[in-house]
Design an enzyme around this catalytic site. Structure first.
Site: not given
Length: 524
Positions: A298-299, A9-10, A48, A102
């Site tokens: 995810d990014h 995540d992130d 997300c 998510h």
């Protein structure tokens, strides 16, 4: 081949294997040393739920119709098959641990079970404390802070969500070893998502005096206001709120910026430890020679660049992700039974500089994951989607990138004909598309995460190896239509001379050919 799919995540590519000199990430670097690593991989939307639904279905946000968190694609867009569902239908046991889909409406409150997974997904029991007041302040009281190094023994249940996810994933690997069934195991780690809550000993790896500010911690002079994200989720944390920073551009104090950056790095090393324990367990159960490992995020996440924090933008710092594939016998020579590929490396004692096994500079997208993994596993690659595919259950909008694998870049150049139809590759130059919605031309309280009904502008972004070109156009949420005749603002950055994207030359350069290219693509 089994599949171990690790999604974080992130996580922007602040990793040793991506050339970051500060971070300690020996286990992910070790994975990279056995993998093909893509240095230009991009998410399709830097938030997300839309990003995850996009790469798990192999469709872009305009096809999933998810730009926020509040709809389930099977109901709202089309009954699209997902990557795990496709593996399940092809005889795999599919398992989900941690944050893969998510949670909430966007995966039907059950992580798309039973469509995607063979058994109900596992969520760590301590996930529910993530936003509670668990961070001890200087005054000894507990706060819901952004910067939150903790003593794990003081935490609820004496643990943290990612530690629990690693334990469960290792348990499942042992079960699968005994079952002798092929599996697709997805493991979703929470950190370095905010709050930056991690075991406090990881701070030792990053003395504050070694932490710099972002190279460009100011809002660029020619940045259109619609492109700016005002990082509301950070402003709402107790420690940031206490700083009383003005909205929307007010900079955070330098010393606090350093603390955020320090904690982000510390959270990455904590994550690296979890990944190391998980990969070490893959060795322990003797499955390293029969399991494809994918590692991605995810990014990304802004760490003060352009005066911004968090994701929620089209800047590379928000859209670019790490992406690597370990394929036994393909990215490495075959491993003999019992040989260790992933011995656990302690981030506190290992200073490694392992070089990726193979590195591709090709621009690639997460929406290609579905077709790529199907091809690597020897399954039939799902067909490319037709122009409108709301009614088509199984197809993908991202072409497989396996053709870039066993590749000196030159060899791939000759293979350009592989592109099945021109719009996918534009004279065969690979391109990544991302997008971000906004409620207005200027930063609002809901600019980071507008609900569908409030979206008025969509920023469509095209990343080539040489440029990042973005047009912010009028968008109608009632019929999901973008009007390219009503351009509100634009951005154009030349990667070679402006790698950090600080000098927008949109208004003093002719870019009609780029506009045609983005239009041509979106028509399809």
């Amino acid at each position: 081949m089994n599949v171990l799919f690790i999604v974080v995540d992130d996580l922007r590519p602040v990793l040793g294997c991506y050339g970051d000199k500060l971070v300690k990430s020996p286990n992910i670097d070790q994975l990279a040393s056995q993998s093909i690593v893509f240095s230009n991989a991009y998410a399709q939307q830097a938030v997300c739920a839309p990003s995850r639904v996009s790469f798990l279905t192999g469709r872009r946000p305009d096809t999933t119709r998810l730009y926020d968190f509040y709809s389930y694609w099977r109901v709202h867009a089309g009954n699209y098959s997902t990557m795990p569902q496709y593996f399940k239908e092809n005889g795999y046991v599919t398992l989900s641990v941690g944050k893969v889909f998510h949670p909430g409406v966007s995966s039907n409150y059950n992580d798309d079970y039973p469509y995607s997974w063979s058994i109900p997904p596992f969520h760590p029991s301590t996930e529910k404390y993530e936003n509670d007041k668990t961070c001890r302040g200087k005054d000894g009281k507990l706060y819901a802070n952004l910067v939150c190094p903790v003593d794990v023994t003081e935490m609820p249940s004496g643990t943290l969500p990612d530690i629990q996810s690693t334990e469960e994933a290792i348990r499942l690997l042992n079960v699968m070893k005994n079952n002798k069934q092929k599996f697709f195991l997805a493991v979703g780690y929470h950190k370095p998502h905010i709050p930056l809550r991690y075991p406090q000993e990881f701070l030792k790896l990053y003395p504050l005096e070694n932490i710099t500010l972002a190279p460009d911690p100011w809002v660029p002079e020619k940045l259109p206001s619609v492109a700016y994200n005002p990082w509301m989720d950070i402003r709402q944390r107790d420690d940031v709120e206490a700083l009383n920073v003005s909205f929307p551009y007010g900079p955070l104090p330098d010393d606090f910026q350093r603390q955020i950056r320090q904690s982000y790095y510390a959270a990455v090393s904590y994550l690296d430890m979890q990944v190391g324990l998980l990969l070490n367990a893959l060795d322990d159960v003797g499955l390293s020679n029969s399991t494809i490992v994918v590692f991605t995020a995810d990014h990304g996440w802004s760490l003060g660049e352009h005066g911004e924090w968090a994701k929620y933008s089209n800047f590379d710092v928000a859209t670019r992700v790490p992406l690597m594939f370990y394929v036994p016998g393909m990215t490495t020579s075959s491993v003999s039974q019992g040989e260790r590929v992933f011995p656990y490396l302690d981030p506190f004692s290992h200073i490694l500089s392992l070089v990726p096994q193979g590195q591709s500079k090709k621009v690639v997208e997460l929406v290609s994951l579905f077709s790529t993994l199907a091809e690597l596993a020897g399954l039939q690659v799902p067909p490319a989607c037709p122009e409108t595919s709301f009614h088509v259950a199984l197809c993908t909008e991202g072409a497989s990138i396996v053709r870039y694998f066993n590749a000196s870049e030159e060899k791939v150049e000759e293979e350009k004909v592989v592109c099945d139809d021109t719009y996918r590759c534009f004279n065969e130059e690979p391109v990544a598309f991302s997008q971000y919605p906004r409620p207005a031309d200027t930063p609002q309280w809901n600019s980071d995460k507008p609900k569908l009904k409030d979206i008025r502008i969509m920023g469509y972004s095209m990343r080539t190896i040489d440029y990042r070109y973005t047009v912010w156009v009028q968008f109608n949420p009632n019929n999901f239509s973008a009007n390219f005749e009503d351009v509100h603002a634009g951005e154009l950055y030349v990667v070679e001379t402006d790698p950090n994207q600080d000098y927008n030359i949109y208004n003093n350069t002719s870019h009609g050919w780029l506009f045609k290219k983005i239009l041509g693509f979106l028509k399809h």
